[in-house]
Write a protein that holds these residues in place. Structure first.
Motif: not given
Length: 239
Positions: A41-42, A47-52, A64-66, A109-110
């Motif tokens: 799941p990494v 993606i979640m952390h980047y969007r946050n 929330y949907e993102q 980069h990640a």
């Protein structure tokens, strides 16, 4: 693996060196996962952390949907409350922005590494219908084979359509049914015929063989990418 809390940016001690330590430890673990070709799941977490990060940076309301399905509504609401308090505090927000400036290129980069690995696996997937394909493609069977293809994983799949205020998108659910040891005489067509004899709930199911031409972990790369690729493939069939 060393994970990063959903609200790592805003919870606990708001200190640049501390947050830098947390982030670098997390990204080191991410790189190790990618090195083993373990995307999930990494990759979803990244993606979640980047969007946050981007939402806080742009002072926009969190949506929330993102966020990936694994974050619950209650967790999200807690995160939103913390976010609202943070943006009202100029001094704290200045610290947050310094952390964001450091973190953004590292996340970029990640994510690029993850996307390259995803694309590599997807390019080496072959998807083919098995037998006669019915008009209805949103439910049926997947025959999934990891390289070098000595076994076939049989899944029941169901594609569903979700809508929110902004868009309509498709998701796919799978249930593993059985693992078949492949022999020279065991074709995908004969496997489908056998499956139809054993299971009566789908009289005329869409069935697709998804075969990987490169060795990648089944649960952490092949299966999630195969599911997304099949949704795209079925969508093209229906258009």
């Amino acid at each position: 693996m060393n994970t990063l809390p959903v609200n790592w940016l805003t919870e606990g001690l708001i200190d640049f060196e501390y947050k830098k330590y947390l982030l670098l430890a997390y990204l080191k673990a991410v790189k190790a996962e990618f090195g083993e070709q373990r995307l999930y799941p990494v990759f979803s977490d990244l993606i979640m952390h980047y969007r946050n990060l981007q939402q806080v940076k742009e002072h926009k309301q969190l949506v929330y949907e993102q966020f990936p399905e694994r974050i619950s509504r209650s967790d999200f609401e807690k995160l939103e409350l913390v976010y609202e308090k943070i943006v009202e505090d100029d001094e704290t927000m200045q610290q947050i922005e310094e952390i964001i400036q450091f973190a953004s290129p590292l996340f970029n980069h990640a994510l690029k590494e993850g996307k390259e690995l995803y694309d590599f696996v997807e390019r080496h997937l072959e998807i083919n219908p098995v037998g006669i394909t019915p008009i209805y493609h949103n439910e049926g069977y997947i025959f999934l084979e990891a390289y070098p293809g000595k076994e076939t994983q049989v899944y029941l799949y169901h594609i569903t359509v979700f809508e929110n205020t902004y868009e309509k998108y498709k998701g796919i659910n799978t249930r593993h049914l059985q693992t078949i040891r492949r022999g020279l005489a065991q074709t995908h067509e004969s496997l489908k015929v056998r499956l139809l004899r054993e299971r009566q709930e789908l009289p005329n199911p869409a069935t697709f063989a998804v075969v990987s031409r490169v060795p990648v972990p089944l649960e952490h790369a092949l299966l999630p990418i195969a599911k997304r690729s099949l949704v795209k493939y079925v969508t093209r069939l229906a258009s």
